[in-house]
Design a protein around this motif. Structure first.
Motif, short mmCIF file in Angstrom:
data_model
loop_
_atom_site.label_atom_id
_atom_site.label_comp_id
_atom_site.label_asym_id
_atom_site.label_seq_id
_atom_site.Cartn_x
_atom_site.Cartn_y
_atom_site.Cartn_z
N TRP A 82 0.84 -1.06 -0.04
CA TRP A 82 -0.08 -0.05 0.03
C TRP A 82 0.81 1.19 -0.22
N ASP A 83 1.31 1.52 -1.21
CA ASP A 83 2.30 2.53 -1.28
C ASP A 83 3.58 2.03 -0.73
N LYS A 84 4.08 2.71 0.10
CA LYS A 84 5.40 2.39 1.01
C LYS A 84 5.05 1.51 2.31
N ASP A 85 3.73 1.43 2.31
CA ASP A 85 3.32 0.43 3.67
C ASP A 85 2.79 -0.76 3.17
N ARG A 86 2.07 -1.39 4.14
CA ARG A 86 1.76 -2.90 3.77
C ARG A 86 0.14 -3.02 4.43
N ASN A 107 5.31 2.54 7.62
CA ASN A 107 6.80 2.95 7.75
C ASN A 107 6.96 4.21 8.47
N GLU A 108 6.17 5.13 8.06
CA GLU A 108 6.37 6.49 8.41
C GLU A 108 5.12 7.27 8.43
N LEU A 109 4.68 8.01 9.79
CA LEU A 109 3.58 8.73 9.79
C LEU A 109 3.59 10.17 8.98
N THR A 110 2.48 10.26 8.37
CA THR A 110 2.50 11.57 7.58
C THR A 110 1.16 12.32 8.04
N GLU A 111 0.93 13.41 7.44
CA GLU A 111 -0.29 14.22 7.57
C GLU A 111 -1.32 13.51 6.84
N HIS A 112 -1.05 12.52 5.96
CA HIS A 112 -2.06 11.91 5.34
C HIS A 112 -2.45 10.46 6.06
N THR A 113 -1.87 9.96 6.85
CA THR A 113 -2.16 8.75 7.63
C THR A 113 -3.55 8.61 8.61
N LYS A 149 -10.97 11.55 15.02
CA LYS A 149 -10.49 10.68 16.23
C LYS A 149 -9.00 9.78 15.92
N TYR A 150 -8.84 9.77 14.73
CA TYR A 150 -7.74 8.98 14.42
C TYR A 150 -6.60 10.19 14.58
N LYS A 151 -6.82 11.06 13.75
CA LYS A 151 -5.93 12.31 14.04
C LYS A 151 -5.31 12.74 15.65
N GLU A 152 -6.30 12.65 16.55
CA GLU A 152 -6.10 12.90 17.81
C GLU A 152 -5.39 11.65 18.26
N ALA A 153 -5.62 10.65 17.90
CA ALA A 153 -4.82 9.13 18.51
C ALA A 153 -3.53 9.21 18.24
N LEU A 154 -3.30 10.11 17.02
CA LEU A 154 -1.71 9.70 16.39
C LEU A 154 -0.88 10.96 16.97
N GLU A 155 -1.48 11.96 17.66
CA GLU A 155 -0.91 13.04 18.07
C GLU A 155 -0.03 12.91 19.48
#
Length: 155
Positions: A82-86, A107-113, A149-155
């Protein structure tokens, strides 16, 4: 219920678990039969269903990203790039249905994650509604709620 997010070294693992009251064969078909896949993720198309085969992602501009199927065990496991992920879908038969687990390795968190995570969450809800024969309705409002909710969880 929010997916479980874990950090494993420099990578992240996001796990969604759903119990669906449908046989594994029916759930598996939602991911591998293009006519069913189009109902919940119309950008995806299974091109070559085998380990080493491909799933195409329609970029919406006339081009397609090829995603390699890295593991395939009929009605048990479907894993692909899935792009650089799986992403890995695990299907397990239960007495009254199927336990569906989606694990995304990031592999790396981005603002799109958080957008992707909310998207997978809503997709799983839509799959359940389709299998149940119910109308999920517009996805946007639900996606926005899960995105926050996911944005908050990743902060």
């Amino acid at each position: 219920m929010l997916a479980q997010i874990n950090k494993n070294g420099s990578k992240y693992s996001v796990t969604y678990e759903r119990h669906l009251t449908h046989p594994v064969a029916n759930v598996w078909a939602m991911f591998t039969d293009n006519s069913k896949l189009q109902q919940w993720f119309d950008e995806l198309h299974v091109e070559d269903l085998r380990q080493g085969g491909t799933i195409l992602f329609d970029m919406g501009d006339g081009t397609y990203e090829e995603m390699k199927i890295t593991e395939l065990d009929h009605q048990a496991v479907l894993e692909f790039d899935w792009d650089k992920d799986r992403v890995r879908f695990h299907f397990m038969e239960e007495d009254n249905g199927c336990e569906l687990t989606l694990i995304e390795t990031i592999n790396e968190l981005t603002e799109h994650t958080p957008k992707d995570l909310a998207g997978w969450h809503v997709c799983l809800d839509v799959i359940e509604a389709l299998l149940d024969g119910t109308d999920y309705g517009p996805r946007e409002k639900s996606w926005k709620k899960w995105y926050e909710k996911y944005k908050e969880a990743l902060e």
